[in-house]
Scaffold this active site. Structure first.
Site, PDB file in Angstrom:
ATOM      1  N   HIS A  18      -0.295  -9.881 -10.816  1.00  0.00           N
ATOM      2  CA  HIS A  18       0.780  -8.728 -10.664  1.00  0.00           C
ATOM      3  C   HIS A  18       2.057  -9.618 -10.884  1.00  0.00           C
ATOM      4  CE1 HIS A  18       2.779  -5.058  -9.086  1.00  0.00           C
ATOM      5  NE2 HIS A  18       3.758  -5.662  -9.704  1.00  0.00           N
ATOM      6  N   HIS A  60       6.124  -9.543 -13.432  1.00  0.00           N
ATOM      7  CA  HIS A  60       7.013  -8.964 -14.158  1.00  0.00           C
ATOM      8  C   HIS A  60       7.525  -9.978 -15.213  1.00  0.00           C
ATOM      9  CE1 HIS A  60       6.834  -5.116 -12.036  1.00  0.00           C
ATOM     10  NE2 HIS A  60       6.548  -5.876 -11.145  1.00  0.00           N
ATOM     11  N   LEU A  61       7.615  -9.963 -16.675  1.00  0.00           N
ATOM     12  CA  LEU A  61       8.086 -10.930 -17.533  1.00  0.00           C
ATOM     13  C   LEU A  61       9.230 -10.520 -18.283  1.00  0.00           C
ATOM     14  CD1 LEU A  61       4.785 -12.811 -18.772  1.00  0.00           C
ATOM     15  CD2 LEU A  61       6.380 -13.567 -16.916  1.00  0.00           C
ATOM     16  N   ARG A  62       9.769  -9.160 -18.196  1.00  0.00           N
ATOM     17  CA  ARG A  62      10.675  -8.733 -18.862  1.00  0.00           C
ATOM     18  C   ARG A  62      10.491  -8.952 -20.221  1.00  0.00           C
ATOM     19  NH1 ARG A  62      11.346  -6.349 -14.035  1.00  0.00           N
ATOM     20  NH2 ARG A  62      12.515  -7.366 -12.468  1.00  0.00           N
ATOM     21  N   LYS A  91      -0.921   1.366 -14.874  1.00  0.00           N
ATOM     22  CA  LYS A  91      -0.408   1.186 -13.750  1.00  0.00           C
ATOM     23  C   LYS A  91       0.387   2.632 -13.584  1.00  0.00           C
ATOM     24  CE  LYS A  91       2.323  -0.907 -10.490  1.00  0.00           C
ATOM     25  NZ  LYS A  91       3.378  -1.962 -10.303  1.00  0.00           N
ATOM     26  N   HIS A 147       1.420   1.401  -7.644  1.00  0.00           N
ATOM     27  CA  HIS A 147       2.745   1.327  -6.733  1.00  0.00           C
ATOM     28  C   HIS A 147       2.355   2.247  -5.573  1.00  0.00           C
ATOM     29  CE1 HIS A 147       6.733  -0.267  -6.023  1.00  0.00           C
ATOM     30  NE2 HIS A 147       6.655   0.797  -5.125  1.00  0.00           N
ATOM     31  N   HIS A 189       0.841  -4.950  -4.111  1.00  0.00           N
ATOM     32  CA  HIS A 189       1.603  -5.443  -3.300  1.00  0.00           C
ATOM     33  C   HIS A 189       1.849  -4.731  -1.934  1.00  0.00           C
ATOM     34  CE1 HIS A 189       3.969  -2.256  -5.113  1.00  0.00           C
ATOM     35  NE2 HIS A 189       4.256  -3.135  -5.987  1.00  0.00           N
ATOM     36  N   ASP A 223       4.156 -10.292  -7.608  1.00  0.00           N
ATOM     37  CA  ASP A 223       5.076  -9.446  -8.001  1.00  0.00           C
ATOM     38  C   ASP A 223       6.280 -10.092  -8.332  1.00  0.00           C
ATOM     39  OD1 ASP A 223       6.146  -6.862  -8.378  1.00  0.00           O
ATOM     40  OD2 ASP A 223       6.447  -6.360  -6.373  1.00  0.00           O
ATOM     41  N   HIS A 251      15.512 -10.609 -11.571  1.00  0.00           N
ATOM     42  CA  HIS A 251      16.622  -9.968 -12.046  1.00  0.00           C
ATOM     43  C   HIS A 251      17.831 -10.998 -11.929  1.00  0.00           C
ATOM     44  CE1 HIS A 251      15.096  -5.807 -11.672  1.00  0.00           C
ATOM     45  NE2 HIS A 251      14.394  -6.403 -10.715  1.00  0.00           N
ATOM     46  N   ALA A 290      15.993  -4.274  -7.089  1.00  0.00           N
ATOM     47  CA  ALA A 290      14.740  -4.557  -6.291  1.00  0.00           C
ATOM     48  C   ALA A 290      14.152  -5.669  -7.050  1.00  0.00           C
ATOM     49  CB  ALA A 290      14.255  -3.387  -5.743  1.00  0.00           C
TER      50      ALA A 290
HETATM   51  O1  DOR Z   1      10.784  -5.245  -6.101  1.00  0.00           O
HETATM   52  C1  DOR Z   1      10.393  -4.818  -7.055  1.00  0.00           C
HETATM   53  N1  DOR Z   1      10.771  -5.041  -8.402  1.00  0.00           N
HETATM   54  N2  DOR Z   1       9.220  -3.967  -7.129  1.00  0.00           N
HETATM   55  C2  DOR Z   1       8.667  -3.312  -8.151  1.00  0.00           C
HETATM   56  O2  DOR Z   1       7.749  -2.526  -7.915  1.00  0.00           O
HETATM   57  C3  DOR Z   1       9.307  -3.620  -9.377  1.00  0.00           C
HETATM   58  C4  DOR Z   1       9.781  -4.859  -9.475  1.00  0.00           C
HETATM   59  C5  DOR Z   1      10.865  -5.011 -10.829  1.00  0.00           C
HETATM   60  O3  DOR Z   1      10.275  -4.585 -11.983  1.00  0.00           O
HETATM   61  O4  DOR Z   1      11.811  -5.500 -10.670  1.00  0.00           O
HETATM   62 ZN    ZN Z   2       5.549  -5.066  -9.597  1.00  0.00          ZN
END
Ligand code: DOR
Ligand code: ZN
Length: 345
Positions: free
Chosen positions: A16, A18-20, A102, A139, A174, A247, A251, A263
C-alpha cells in the site's frame, strides 16, 4: 551472544503506497525502489486511476521513473472504485493489469471528494471484481463518524461485504484500532489487513501529546496505546493475515504545516529500518521477513521475490527533508539501514 550486524531479507513488498504524479514521482519511486521489489500503487491521483488507459499510462510513468533509480520496482496497479463502473470496465481494468480496486468512502482522506457516498452504487462493480478475482482494498473509515471512531463505525460494512461476496478477497487497509484487528480476526482467511509502520509504533500522544507534529498526521489517525498494542500483538505473533503496507504518502512540507494540513506520513525512506528496530527490541527479528516479504505476496497469490535486501547495523540520522518532504522519524538516529548499491539520496 554475538550481536547481529546484518539481516538478509528476501526482497520485500509494500502492499500500500502513494507515489503521486508529475515531477515528484521520480524521487518517490527512487526512495521506494531502494528497498522494495514490488508495491501496490494507490489510485488517488488527480484525475483518479479509473480507466484502463489511465492505469496503463500511470504504470508506464512509474516504470519510466524506476529505470534510472536502478532499483527494479514492479508496480502492482489498482483503480479507484467509482459508482456505475460496469462489468466491462472491471474486465478491461483487469486486462490492463489491475490486481485490486480501492474503495474510498467520500471525504475521508486525501483526494477522496469523489469517493463513495452510497455503498449500493458500487455493489455491481464489487460483484464483478469478485468474479474476476480482483482484491477489494478498503479505506475503512465511515464518513460522518467522529474522527477516532471512524474505523470502528466502518467495521459493520466490512462484515457485510464479507458476507455478501463469499469468494471476494478483502483487505482492511492501514488497520489502526483494536476493534479493526478483532474484526479481521473474526472473519474468514480471505479477509486480511495491511499494517503501517506508523500505526505499529506511534500513538496520538506522539501526534499531539506534546508539540503538534503535523508530519505524523494521517488518515486513519494514529490511536491509543491500547490500539497500538493490539496491532503489535498480531504482528509479533506472525499472523499471516496482517502484512506490511506502508501507506507512505508524501506531501510537500508546506502543505502539511498550516491550517487544514494534508494527511499522510512519508515513511518509505525509513520503514524497514524502523521495523527492524521494532522486531529486534521485541526479540522477534525472525518475524520481520514474513511480515514484509511473504504474507502479502501469499495473500495476493504472487510468487516470492527473487533476490535479497541487506539491512546493516549502522547508526544514521534521518534527513530533515527528502525531496521537500519531511519523512517519518526526521532527525532521529536509527540503527538499521537498508544497503543499496545505488543510494537514492
Ligand atoms: O493519511 C493518508 N494519506 N491516508 C490516506 O488514506 C491517503 C493518504 C494520501 O494519499 O495522502
Ligand atoms: Zn493510503
Amino acid at each position: 551472544m554475538r550481536e547481529i550486524r546484518e539481516i538478509a531479507l528476501r526482497r520485500p513488498d509494500d502492499m500500500h503506497v502513494h507515489l503521486r504524479q508529475g515531477p515528484q514521482l521520480a524521487g518517490y519511486v527512487a526512495d521506494l525502489a531502494a528497498s522494495f521489489a514490488r508495491a501496490l500503487i494507490m489510485p488517488n491521483t488527480i484525475p483518479p486511476i479509473a480507466t484502463p488507459e489511465g492505469l496503463a499510462a500511470y504504470r508506464d510513468a512509474i516504470l519510466a521513473a524506476v529505470a534510472p533509480s536502478g532499483g527494479g520496482l514492479t508496480p502492482l496497479m489498482t483503480f479507484k472504485i467509482q459508482p456505475g463502473m460496469d462489468r466491462e470496465r472491471i474486465r478491461a481494468l483487469k486486462a490492463a493489469g489491475a490486481v485490486a480496486g480501492k474503495y474510498y468512502p467520500v471525504g475521508v482522506t486525501t483526494n477522496s471528494e469523489d469517493g463513495i457516498a452510497e455503498s449500493e452504487s458500487v455493489m455491481g462493480a464489487i460483484a464483478a471484481m469478485e468474479e474476476e478475482g480482483l482484491v477489494l482494498c478498503l479505506h475503512g473509515e465511515e464518513p460522518g463518524a467522529e474522527v477516532l471512531e471512524r474505523e470502528r463505525a466502518f467495521l459493520p460494512r466490512l462484515a457485510e461485504l464479507g458476507r455478501r461476496f463469499p469468494s471476494l478477497r478483502i483487505v482492511l487497509e492501514h488497520v489502526s484500532s483494536s476493534d479493526g484487528v478483532e474484526a479481521v480476526l473474526g472473519l474468514p482467511d480471505r479477509v486480511a489487513a495491511t499494517v503501517t509502520v506508523h500505526h505499529l509504533l506511534y500513538t496520538l500522544d506522539d501526534l499531539l501529546g506534546g508539540g503538534l507534529d503535523p508530519h505524523l498526521f494521517c488518515k486513519p489517525v494514529v490511536k491509543s496505546a491500547r490500539d497500538r498494542a493490539a496491532l503489535q500483538r498480531v504482528i509479533l505473533e506472525g499472523n499471516p493475515r496482517f502484512f506490511f503496507g506502508s501507506d507512505s504518502a508524501p506531501h510537500p512540507k508546506a502543505s502539511k504545516e498550516g491550517r487544514a494540513g494534508a494527511a499522510g506520513v512519508y515513511s518509505a525512506p525509513v520503514s524497514l529500518a524502523l521495523l527492524a528496530g521494532f522486531f529486534e527490541e521485541r526479540g522477534r527479528l525472525e518475524q520481520l521477513g514474513p511480515f514484509v516479504s511473504r504474507f502479502g505476496a501469499e495473500f495476493y497469490g504472487l510468487p516470492a521475490n527473487e533476490g535479497r535486501l541487506l539491512l546493516r547495523r549502522e547508526a544514521w540520522r534521518v534527513p530533515s527533508e527528502i525531496h521537500g518532504v519531511v519523512p517519518l522519524a526526521a532527525g532521529r538516529v536509527l540503527s538499521w539501514r537498508a544497503a543499496t548499491e545505488n543510494p537514492p539520496h
